[in-house]
Design a protein around this motif. Structure first.
Motif, PDB file in Angstrom:
ATOM      1  N   ASP A   1       2.435   2.009  -3.445  1.00 48.97           N
ATOM      2  CA  ASP A   1       2.275   3.145  -4.353  1.00 48.97           C
ATOM      3  C   ASP A   1       1.592   2.701  -5.646  1.00 48.97           C
ATOM      4  O   ASP A   1       2.008   3.051  -6.749  1.00 48.97           O
ATOM      5  CB  ASP A   1       3.636   3.780  -4.656  1.00 48.97           C
ATOM      6  CG  ASP A   1       3.486   5.191  -5.221  1.00 48.97           C
ATOM      7  OD1 ASP A   1       2.427   5.816  -4.987  1.00 48.97           O
ATOM      8  OD2 ASP A   1       4.416   5.650  -5.917  1.00 48.97           O
TER       9      ASP A   1
ATOM     10  N   ILE B   1      -5.519   1.871  -5.282  1.00 49.25           N
ATOM     11  CA  ILE B   1      -6.098   2.924  -4.434  1.00 49.25           C
ATOM     12  C   ILE B   1      -7.465   3.337  -4.977  1.00 49.25           C
ATOM     13  O   ILE B   1      -8.446   3.435  -4.228  1.00 49.25           O
ATOM     14  CB  ILE B   1      -5.142   4.134  -4.351  1.00 49.25           C
ATOM     15  CG1 ILE B   1      -3.884   3.763  -3.559  1.00 49.25           C
ATOM     16  CG2 ILE B   1      -5.848   5.338  -3.728  1.00 49.25           C
ATOM     17  CD1 ILE B   1      -2.793   4.817  -3.617  1.00 49.25           C
TER      18      ILE B   1
ATOM     19  N   LEU C   1      -6.811  -0.429   0.000  1.00 51.34           N
ATOM     20  CA  LEU C   1      -6.262   0.918   0.118  1.00 51.34           C
ATOM     21  C   LEU C   1      -4.930   0.878   0.861  1.00 51.34           C
ATOM     22  O   LEU C   1      -3.969   1.559   0.476  1.00 51.34           O
ATOM     23  CB  LEU C   1      -7.248   1.846   0.838  1.00 51.34           C
ATOM     24  CG  LEU C   1      -6.801   3.299   0.988  1.00 51.34           C
ATOM     25  CD1 LEU C   1      -6.447   3.925  -0.354  1.00 51.34           C
ATOM     26  CD2 LEU C   1      -7.890   4.131   1.666  1.00 51.34           C
ATOM     27  N   TYR C   2      -4.868   0.080   1.918  1.00 51.12           N
ATOM     28  CA  TYR C   2      -3.601  -0.059   2.653  1.00 51.12           C
ATOM     29  C   TYR C   2      -2.496  -0.559   1.727  1.00 51.12           C
ATOM     30  O   TYR C   2      -1.398   0.018   1.667  1.00 51.12           O
ATOM     31  CB  TYR C   2      -3.780  -1.015   3.827  1.00 51.12           C
ATOM     32  CG  TYR C   2      -2.471  -1.383   4.485  1.00 51.12           C
ATOM     33  CD1 TYR C   2      -1.796  -0.478   5.298  1.00 51.12           C
ATOM     34  CD2 TYR C   2      -1.886  -2.634   4.270  1.00 51.12           C
ATOM     35  CE1 TYR C   2      -0.578  -0.801   5.889  1.00 51.12           C
ATOM     36  CE2 TYR C   2      -0.673  -2.963   4.860  1.00 51.12           C
ATOM     37  CZ  TYR C   2      -0.025  -2.052   5.659  1.00 51.12           C
ATOM     38  OH  TYR C   2       1.185  -2.374   6.241  1.00 51.12           O
TER      39      TYR C   2
ATOM     40  N   ASN D   1      -6.583  10.899  -0.281  1.00 48.16           N
ATOM     41  CA  ASN D   1      -5.323  10.262   0.124  1.00 48.16           C
ATOM     42  C   ASN D   1      -4.652  10.980   1.287  1.00 48.16           C
ATOM     43  O   ASN D   1      -3.896  10.362   2.047  1.00 48.16           O
ATOM     44  CB  ASN D   1      -4.356  10.190  -1.054  1.00 48.16           C
ATOM     45  CG  ASN D   1      -4.707   9.080  -2.029  1.00 48.16           C
ATOM     46  OD1 ASN D   1      -5.523   8.210  -1.722  1.00 48.16           O
ATOM     47  ND2 ASN D   1      -4.102   9.110  -3.209  1.00 48.16           N
TER      48      ASN D   1
ATOM     49  N   LEU E   1      -1.447   2.063  -0.874  1.00 44.66           N
ATOM     50  CA  LEU E   1      -0.561   3.091  -0.311  1.00 44.66           C
ATOM     51  C   LEU E   1       0.819   2.522  -0.036  1.00 44.66           C
ATOM     52  O   LEU E   1       1.843   3.176  -0.274  1.00 44.66           O
ATOM     53  CB  LEU E   1      -1.164   3.649   0.975  1.00 44.66           C
ATOM     54  CG  LEU E   1      -2.461   4.455   0.827  1.00 44.66           C
ATOM     55  CD1 LEU E   1      -3.057   4.760   2.196  1.00 44.66           C
ATOM     56  CD2 LEU E   1      -2.226   5.752   0.054  1.00 44.66           C
TER      57      LEU E   1
ATOM     58  N   TYR F   1      -3.645   5.555   7.902  1.00 39.44           N
ATOM     59  CA  TYR F   1      -2.800   4.380   7.676  1.00 39.44           C
ATOM     60  C   TYR F   1      -1.328   4.619   8.020  1.00 39.44           C
ATOM     61  O   TYR F   1      -0.552   3.656   8.087  1.00 39.44           O
ATOM     62  CB  TYR F   1      -2.873   3.951   6.204  1.00 39.44           C
ATOM     63  CG  TYR F   1      -4.141   3.244   5.809  1.00 39.44           C
ATOM     64  CD1 TYR F   1      -4.375   1.926   6.165  1.00 39.44           C
ATOM     65  CD2 TYR F   1      -5.103   3.892   5.031  1.00 39.44           C
ATOM     66  CE1 TYR F   1      -5.529   1.263   5.774  1.00 39.44           C
ATOM     67  CE2 TYR F   1      -6.258   3.250   4.633  1.00 39.44           C
ATOM     68  CZ  TYR F   1      -6.468   1.929   5.011  1.00 39.44           C
ATOM     69  OH  TYR F   1      -7.620   1.282   4.622  1.00 39.44           O
TER      70      TYR F   1
ATOM     71  N   LEU G   1       2.164   1.845   7.944  1.00 43.01           N
ATOM     72  CA  LEU G   1       2.944   1.746   6.703  1.00 43.01           C
ATOM     73  C   LEU G   1       4.442   1.638   6.928  1.00 43.01           C
ATOM     74  O   LEU G   1       5.181   1.301   5.996  1.00 43.01           O
ATOM     75  CB  LEU G   1       2.651   2.962   5.811  1.00 43.01           C
ATOM     76  CG  LEU G   1       1.223   3.067   5.263  1.00 43.01           C
ATOM     77  CD1 LEU G   1       0.998   4.418   4.593  1.00 43.01           C
ATOM     78  CD2 LEU G   1       0.942   1.935   4.277  1.00 43.01           C
TER      79      LEU G   1
ATOM     80  N   GLU H   1      -1.501   3.155  -7.711  1.00 44.70           N
ATOM     81  CA  GLU H   1      -2.622   4.080  -7.881  1.00 44.70           C
ATOM     82  C   GLU H   1      -3.903   3.354  -8.287  1.00 44.70           C
ATOM     83  O   GLU H   1      -4.996   3.695  -7.818  1.00 44.70           O
ATOM     84  CB  GLU H   1      -2.276   5.146  -8.921  1.00 44.70           C
ATOM     85  CG  GLU H   1      -3.351   6.214  -9.050  1.00 44.70           C
ATOM     86  CD  GLU H   1      -2.944   7.333  -9.998  1.00 44.70           C
ATOM     87  OE1 GLU H   1      -3.806   8.179 -10.310  1.00 44.70           O
ATOM     88  OE2 GLU H   1      -1.770   7.359 -10.425  1.00 44.70           O
TER      89      GLU H   1
ATOM     90  N   ALA I   1      -6.294   9.336   4.119  1.00 44.40           N
ATOM     91  CA  ALA I   1      -5.908   7.925   4.147  1.00 44.40           C
ATOM     92  C   ALA I   1      -4.482   7.753   4.666  1.00 44.40           C
ATOM     93  O   ALA I   1      -4.205   6.863   5.473  1.00 44.40           O
ATOM     94  CB  ALA I   1      -6.036   7.315   2.755  1.00 44.40           C
ATOM     95  N   ARG I   2      -3.578   8.615   4.217  1.00 49.39           N
ATOM     96  CA  ARG I   2      -2.180   8.484   4.661  1.00 49.39           C
ATOM     97  C   ARG I   2      -2.033   8.822   6.141  1.00 49.39           C
ATOM     98  O   ARG I   2      -1.137   8.316   6.810  1.00 49.39           O
ATOM     99  CB  ARG I   2      -1.270   9.374   3.815  1.00 49.39           C
ATOM    100  CG  ARG I   2      -1.083   8.850   2.396  1.00 49.39           C
ATOM    101  CD  ARG I   2       0.062   9.539   1.661  1.00 49.39           C
ATOM    102  NE  ARG I   2       0.224   8.965   0.332  1.00 49.39           N
ATOM    103  CZ  ARG I   2      -0.294   9.464  -0.780  1.00 49.39           C
ATOM    104  NH1 ARG I   2      -1.021  10.587  -0.715  1.00 49.39           N
ATOM    105  NH2 ARG I   2      -0.106   8.884  -1.943  1.00 49.39           N
TER     106      ARG I   2
END
Length: 453
Positions: free
Chosen positions: A323, A328, A316-317, A349, A320, A356, A360, A325, A352-353
């Protein structure tokens, strides 16, 4: 198990008494919620939340621990309830000396006092499930004796049963999250905390992980002075983490960096997390010969994750970051989410954003700007809750309970310290050369060596 211990762990009168006290307080709130739902009435959640927090605050014990945990999980209970529960402190009154003597006799025998050179009558700390007494061995070593309160097994079962009442009522009120998996996870983890032999094994695992790291200290267990409900370990001298808030930025950053390593390294390499982010579970040691380091003090709430879940966190990291998808979506599927749709992924998301986000961007920064430790994550949790409400109840995989709780707690520590670090660099150091197969093999060897599997 001795007859005396067996009687204590299964004492029917203790369980009935606990049910009566908890049931009267929690049941009254649940009845009001159910009545409002049945007759289509507006329920004053704020008023009843204050009543519930007051009732729980008077009970102390394991329900306090569970209530504090619930306050960190969005939509397990109405937001007014979680706001009140977040204010609760696990400050259970300590056992008196007469109780302590009886408990120690039950664990180590009638001559227990002869096995210590000194044993403090007054506890140095008291929490929801037990209290800690300082002692000295005949060899002159300083010891910490963690002694469980009497009849905790009965108390835990009574408290968990009554919390199911609140969960079941709330599930009928169109919540955003289906709480069934969460309830099972909470029950398993709280029951594990009652087993001090398991905690000793957790400690052994962490000692192995950090045996070459002189900035992270793990207590050593005195097996001959420990049982399933008494854990005797070496005493680690240190200062409260918050006492360093006004120290230099360099020193605060070093403490925060060590905390980051103490949390992310066991997870990314072995699939373990220290799941209770309470500030009292860490102290800081320092002397003129070396920089400040961290004492990790409590191992009752250690969560072991499948290697595939750890891979999902890394995927997932990277998804993200790049980018990507497809990556993810694959990560959420690894975690166990079912029925993924484009709308649900977009909502997930958002959270998640947030979690994370600091990892990032390749720059020195705070974990969050303009946010107090108490408010960290609350705005994002509200946004996610509001969006999920439109999609219907979503079943959140049980692993998220302690993963998210620990991540939010760690972020709160960084905010308390006002640390400024390159979190991107620190995280990428931990996942460099990541391999799900290596995590699985390391975990298997670690747990076998510690006696956990």
């Amino acid at each position: 198990m001795s007859a005396e211990k067996d009687r204590e762990s299964n004492r029917l009168t203790g369980r009935i008494g606990r049910y009566a006290r908890v049931g009267t307080n929690v049941g009254g709130i649940a009845a009001k919620m159910a009545g409002a739902r049945l007759f289509g009435l507006e329920l004053d959640n704020e008023k009843h939340a204050i009543e519930l927090a007051s009732a729980l605050g008077g009970l102390k014990g394991p329900l306090m621990k569970v209530a504090q945990l619930l306050s960190t999980i969005p939509d397990v209970l109405p937001p007014e309830y979680t706001a009140e529960l977040a204010k609760l402190q696990a400050d259970a009154p300590p056992m008196g000396w007469a109780f302590v003597k009886r408990r120690m006799r039950a664990e180590l025998g009638a001559d227990w006092q002869s096995r210590f050179a000194e044993f403090d009558k007054a506890p140095s700390a008291a929490a929801s499930l037990g209290q800690v007494h300082r002692a000295t061995s005949h060899e002159g070593a300083d010891l910490a004796c963690k002694l469980q309160y009497p009849d905790m097994a009965s108390a835990v079962e009574a408290d968990l049963r009554q919390l199911q009442v609140l969960f079941s009522i709330h599930r009928r009120m169109q919540p955003a999250i289906d709480t069934r998996e969460i309830a099972m996870e909470i029950g398993e983890r709280v029951r594990e905390e009652l087993d001090y032999r398991r905690e000793a094994a957790n400690m052994a695992a962490y000692r192995t992980i950090f045996e070459q790291n002189d900035r992270i200290r793990v207590p050593d267990v005195k097996s001959d002075l420990s049982t399933g409900r008494l854990l005797t370990m070496g005493w680690l001298e240190g200062e409260p983490l918050l006492s360093f808030r006004e120290h230099s930025l360099e020193e605060r950053n070093r403490i925060a960096e060590t905390m980051f390593h103490a949390w992310w390294h066991p997870f990314s390499h072995f699939g373990l997390i220290h799941g209770d982010p309470h500030l009292g579970n860490y102290t800081v040691f320092s002397d003129e010969s070396q920089p400040a380091g961290i004492n990790l003090l409590d191992y009752g709430c250690i969560r072991i994750f499948p290697a595939n879940f750890v891979a999902g966190v890394v995927d997932l990291y990277l998804g993200l970051l790049e980018d990507d998808e497809a990556r993810i979506v694959s990560a959420y599927e690894r975690w166990g989410f079912k029925g993924l749709t484009k709308d649900l992924i977009e909502v997930l998301n958002v959270w998640a954003r947030f979690i994370y986000g600091p990892l990032l961007s390749d720059r020195v920064r705070s974990i969050a700007d303009g946010i107090s430790p108490a408010e960290y994550g609350r705005k994002e949790a509200f946004r996610v809750h509001k969006a999920l409400k439109e999609l219907g109840p979503v079943t959140v995989p049980r692993e998220f309970v302690f993963m998210d709780r620990a991540a939010i707690g760690l972020g709160g520590v960084f905010l308390h310290l006002r640390a400024e670090l390159n979190f991107y660099q620190l995280f990428n150091e931990q996942i460099e050369h990541f391999s799900v197969e290596k995590v699985g093999q390391r975990q298997k060897e670690l747990l076998r060596g510690a006696g956990l599997k």
